[in-house]
Each structure stands twice: as C-alpha cells, then as structure tokens.
Design a protein around this motif. Structure first.
Motif, PDB file in Angstrom:
ATOM      1  N   HIS A  65       0.904  -1.303  -0.027  1.00 35.66           N
ATOM      2  CA  HIS A  65      -0.058  -0.124  -0.017  1.00 35.66           C
ATOM      3  C   HIS A  65       1.033   1.202   0.096  1.00 35.66           C
ATOM      4  O   HIS A  65       2.024   1.445   0.773  1.00 35.66           O
ATOM      5  CB  HIS A  65      -0.929   0.016   1.251  1.00 35.66           C
ATOM      6  N   ALA A  66       0.449   2.211  -0.759  1.00 36.33           N
ATOM      7  CA  ALA A  66       1.315   3.318  -0.903  1.00 36.33           C
ATOM      8  C   ALA A  66       1.403   4.262   0.441  1.00 36.33           C
ATOM      9  O   ALA A  66       2.484   4.924   0.316  1.00 36.33           O
ATOM     10  CB  ALA A  66       0.793   4.383  -2.090  1.00 36.33           C
ATOM     11  N   ASN A  67       0.347   4.174   1.343  1.00 30.49           N
ATOM     12  CA  ASN A  67       0.217   4.957   2.415  1.00 30.49           C
ATOM     13  C   ASN A  67       0.796   4.203   3.918  1.00 30.49           C
ATOM     14  O   ASN A  67       0.501   4.659   4.718  1.00 30.49           O
ATOM     15  CB  ASN A  67      -0.966   5.437   2.330  1.00 30.49           C
ATOM     16  N   PHE A  68       1.082   2.876   3.599  1.00 32.50           N
ATOM     17  CA  PHE A  68       1.465   2.040   4.823  1.00 32.50           C
ATOM     18  C   PHE A  68       2.694   1.313   4.510  1.00 32.50           C
ATOM     19  O   PHE A  68       2.820   0.415   3.353  1.00 32.50           O
ATOM     20  CB  PHE A  68       0.105   0.930   4.968  1.00 32.50           C
ATOM     21  N   LEU A  69       3.712   1.304   5.495  1.00 29.99           N
ATOM     22  CA  LEU A  69       4.906   0.385   5.120  1.00 29.99           C
ATOM     23  C   LEU A  69       4.684  -1.034   5.584  1.00 29.99           C
ATOM     24  O   LEU A  69       3.908  -1.120   6.202  1.00 29.99           O
ATOM     25  CB  LEU A  69       5.953   1.025   6.105  1.00 29.99           C
ATOM     26  N   ALA A  70       5.314  -1.747   4.682  1.00 31.28           N
ATOM     27  CA  ALA A  70       5.130  -2.933   5.063  1.00 31.28           C
ATOM     28  C   ALA A  70       5.571  -3.497   6.601  1.00 31.28           C
ATOM     29  O   ALA A  70       6.531  -2.910   6.913  1.00 31.28           O
ATOM     30  CB  ALA A  70       5.810  -3.836   3.896  1.00 31.28           C
ATOM     31  N   ARG A 146     -12.841 -14.444   3.384  1.00 32.01           N
ATOM     32  CA  ARG A 146     -13.046 -13.605   2.190  1.00 32.01           C
ATOM     33  C   ARG A 146     -14.009 -12.428   2.760  1.00 32.01           C
ATOM     34  O   ARG A 146     -13.953 -11.331   2.404  1.00 32.01           O
ATOM     35  CB  ARG A 146     -14.057 -14.196   1.169  1.00 32.01           C
ATOM     36  N   LEU A 147     -15.014 -12.632   3.821  1.00 32.35           N
ATOM     37  CA  LEU A 147     -15.698 -11.733   4.115  1.00 32.35           C
ATOM     38  C   LEU A 147     -15.165 -10.707   5.377  1.00 32.35           C
ATOM     39  O   LEU A 147     -15.599  -9.580   5.458  1.00 32.35           O
ATOM     40  CB  LEU A 147     -17.248 -12.171   4.894  1.00 32.35           C
ATOM     41  N   PHE A 148     -13.896 -11.293   5.870  1.00 31.91           N
ATOM     42  CA  PHE A 148     -13.287 -10.556   6.870  1.00 31.91           C
ATOM     43  C   PHE A 148     -12.423  -9.639   6.209  1.00 31.91           C
ATOM     44  O   PHE A 148     -11.905  -8.614   6.610  1.00 31.91           O
ATOM     45  CB  PHE A 148     -12.617 -11.500   7.679  1.00 31.91           C
ATOM     46  N   ARG A 149     -11.624  -9.959   5.080  1.00 31.68           N
ATOM     47  CA  ARG A 149     -10.708  -9.279   4.454  1.00 31.68           C
ATOM     48  C   ARG A 149     -11.010  -7.905   4.026  1.00 31.68           C
ATOM     49  O   ARG A 149     -12.329  -7.568   3.616  1.00 31.68           O
ATOM     50  CB  ARG A 149     -10.065 -10.102   3.174  1.00 31.68           C
ATOM     51  N   ASP A 150     -10.171  -6.711   3.995  1.00 28.56           N
ATOM     52  CA  ASP A 150     -10.583  -5.813   3.904  1.00 28.56           C
ATOM     53  C   ASP A 150      -9.445  -4.705   3.296  1.00 28.56           C
ATOM     54  O   ASP A 150      -8.318  -5.293   3.668  1.00 28.56           O
ATOM     55  CB  ASP A 150     -11.121  -5.095   5.096  1.00 28.56           C
ATOM     56  N   ALA A 151      -9.832  -4.043   2.484  1.00 25.63           N
ATOM     57  CA  ALA A 151      -8.439  -3.184   1.817  1.00 25.63           C
ATOM     58  C   ALA A 151      -7.788  -2.441   2.646  1.00 25.63           C
ATOM     59  O   ALA A 151      -6.400  -2.264   2.531  1.00 25.63           O
ATOM     60  CB  ALA A 151      -9.063  -2.374   0.439  1.00 25.63           C
ATOM     61  N   LEU A 152      -8.386  -2.061   3.850  1.00 28.50           N
ATOM     62  CA  LEU A 152      -7.884  -1.294   4.787  1.00 28.50           C
ATOM     63  C   LEU A 152      -6.908  -2.108   5.809  1.00 28.50           C
ATOM     64  O   LEU A 152      -6.120  -1.649   6.473  1.00 28.50           O
ATOM     65  CB  LEU A 152      -8.857  -0.494   5.554  1.00 28.50           C
ATOM     66  N   LEU A 153      -7.332  -3.452   5.946  1.00 28.96           N
ATOM     67  CA  LEU A 153      -6.759  -4.257   6.434  1.00 28.96           C
ATOM     68  C   LEU A 153      -5.324  -5.034   5.981  1.00 28.96           C
ATOM     69  O   LEU A 153      -4.628  -5.492   6.782  1.00 28.96           O
ATOM     70  CB  LEU A 153      -7.775  -5.432   7.228  1.00 28.96           C
ATOM     71  N   ASP A 154      -5.672  -5.296   4.741  1.00 34.15           N
ATOM     72  CA  ASP A 154      -4.770  -6.344   4.034  1.00 34.15           C
ATOM     73  C   ASP A 154      -3.115  -5.953   4.064  1.00 34.15           C
ATOM     74  O   ASP A 154      -2.308  -6.684   3.887  1.00 34.15           O
ATOM     75  CB  ASP A 154      -5.124  -6.356   2.413  1.00 34.15           C
ATOM     76  N   PRO A 155      -2.915  -4.446   4.209  1.00 35.40           N
ATOM     77  CA  PRO A 155      -1.473  -4.264   4.121  1.00 35.40           C
ATOM     78  C   PRO A 155      -0.582  -4.725   5.479  1.00 35.40           C
ATOM     79  O   PRO A 155       0.533  -4.643   5.421  1.00 35.40           O
ATOM     80  CB  PRO A 155      -1.374  -2.727   4.092  1.00 35.40           C
ATOM     81  N   TRP A 156      -1.476  -4.887   6.722  1.00 30.10           N
ATOM     82  CA  TRP A 156      -1.033  -5.261   8.040  1.00 30.10           C
ATOM     83  C   TRP A 156      -1.684  -6.435   8.493  1.00 30.10           C
ATOM     84  O   TRP A 156      -0.988  -6.944   9.831  1.00 30.10           O
ATOM     85  CB  TRP A 156      -0.895  -4.017   8.842  1.00 30.10           C
TER      86      TRP A 156
END
Length: 244
Positions: A65-70, A146-156
């Motif tokens: 994610h561009a706004n979140f460090l790995a 699949r229901l739990f996953r979220d674009a805001l959660l996936d980076p971390w």
C-alpha cells in the motif's frame, strides 16, 4: 594431535534462514536494523510443509500500500504481532474495529502486524451444537476469510491458513526465525471475556504471549480494570475448550 570435530549438517530451518539472511543483509556483512516480516512468515510456513506433507499455503502474505509501510521487524526493541483467533461465523464490523483498535490505539510499543486465525469448520459446528443453536448456516473457512478481508486491513493483516494442529509449530518457528537474525518477537492476544478470568488466567500463555487485549463489545466481562489485570502465575495456565 587435536581431536577432529565432526561437522554438523545444518537443519533445513537454519539453511532457509541463512539463505533469507544472505539476500537481506547489506554487502558489508552488517545486519540491517529493519527487515520485512514476510520472509520470516515464509520460513515458518516451510517448516509446516516439512512436518505436514498435506499442508498448503498461499504465497501472498501482505498487500502493498502506498500509504502504509510493509510490516517489519526492528532490531533493539520488542516486536509484537497481534493474534486474533475466533469462529467469525460470520465476521462483522465489530471484529474489524476491535482488530484495528488493537493495532493502532493500544498502549504497547512495537506492534507491527496482525494474524487472524479463523477456526476450522468442524469446531464452529461443534460450538453451535453445544450451544443448541442452528447449524444450518455455517460459513466455510474460506468464505469467512473472504468476508473478513478488507482493503484497509490487508497491508498489515494476514489470515493464517492452517488448523489447530499447525498453530504451535508455525508460531514457534516464526519466533525462532526472528530470533536467529537477532530480532525479539512476541505475541499480543485478542480474546473475549469468556477466555480470561482473574481466577484462572488466560490462554495467551499457551502460545507464549504475554500481553492480552480483552474485547467486551459483544458480552460483558466479569472484571473491570484501568491499567491491566494481574493474572495468576503462568505455571497454572488457563486451558479453554477451544485453545489457540
């Protein structure tokens, strides 16, 4: 004449760590101060594949994610990973909010990532049957993820693909791999108030975790404290029906 020492063959684990480390370290041989977490997760997954021949796991871990460090391990501090186990049948916004709150608003230093651990389908069914609830609607583990996953959660946040029989090996090897490269790693456990009590302690000790976050949004806790709860000695750990 001195005694000839036999050369020990390094284990598969040490070979994998050495290979990863040679790719990560700078050319001058000094160990980097910050290393991404993903390679260490792959090392722990490789240990599972060796112990369980039928175990399979996806190659993808965290989404860039561009706004979140790995998520990365940092030398010289305690690095913490959140472990959030549950049935999640179905997962809802409360689960996500509790996870995000623990990640970004907890008082602990060094929280770098979260691993969600959905229970296997048979455990979900067993819990519903024991509670006398309807078992006709049980989402598969893949559907719950699949229901739990979220674009805001996936980076971390990553979803552990194994079952109860895989957890001990995986989390032990993850900590060992980090320690091999000089990083301290610990786990923060999220659980409900039914998994912890001031009399019996908490199952966090079962997987080596020392910090516990108790969420009481769905059911009330039997205790209320301002700055933490003093549990009994870890020599007498609490063993719930569905341990982590």
């Amino acid at each position: 004449m001195g005694q000839k020492q036999s050369k020990q063959t390094p284990s598969a684990h040490s070979k994998q760590v050495s290979k990863k480390k040679s790719n990560r370290g700078p050319r001058n041989g000094q160990r980097p101060e910050r290393v991404e977490l993903t390679p260490y997760i792959h090392i722990a997954l490789s240990s599972l594949r060796q112990e369980f021949s039928d175990f399979t796991a996806p190659e993808h871990i965290f989404t860039s994610h561009a706004n979140f460090l790995a998520p990365a391990l940092v030398r010289g501090r305690k690095n913490r990973i959140i472990l959030y186990a549950g049935h999640f049948n179905p997962p809802h916004i409360g689960h996500k909010l509790l996870l995000a709150h623990t990640m970004f608003r907890n008082p602990l230093d060094g929280v770098i990532a979260a691993i969600v651990i959905p229970m296997d389908d048979d455990i979900v069914r067993e819990k519903l049957e024991e509670a006398g609830k309807n078992t006709s609607i049980i989402l598969s583990k893949d559907d719950r993820i699949r229901l739990f996953r979220d674009a805001l959660l996936d980076p971390w946040c990553w979803f552990f693909p194994g079952g109860l029989e895989h957890q001990s090996t995986f989390f032990d090897q993850l900590r060992r791999a980090a320690k091999y490269d000089g990083f301290e790693l610990d786990y923060v456990i999220i659980c409900g108030p039914d998994w912890v009590s001031s009399e019996k302690g908490c199952y966090a000790w079962e997987c080596g975790g020392t910090d516990v976050v108790v969420g009481d949004a769905l059911r009330p806790a039997s205790f209320r404290v301002r700055r933490g709860l003093n549990f009994p000695s870890p020599q007498t750990p609490y063993s719930p029906k569905y341990p982590l």
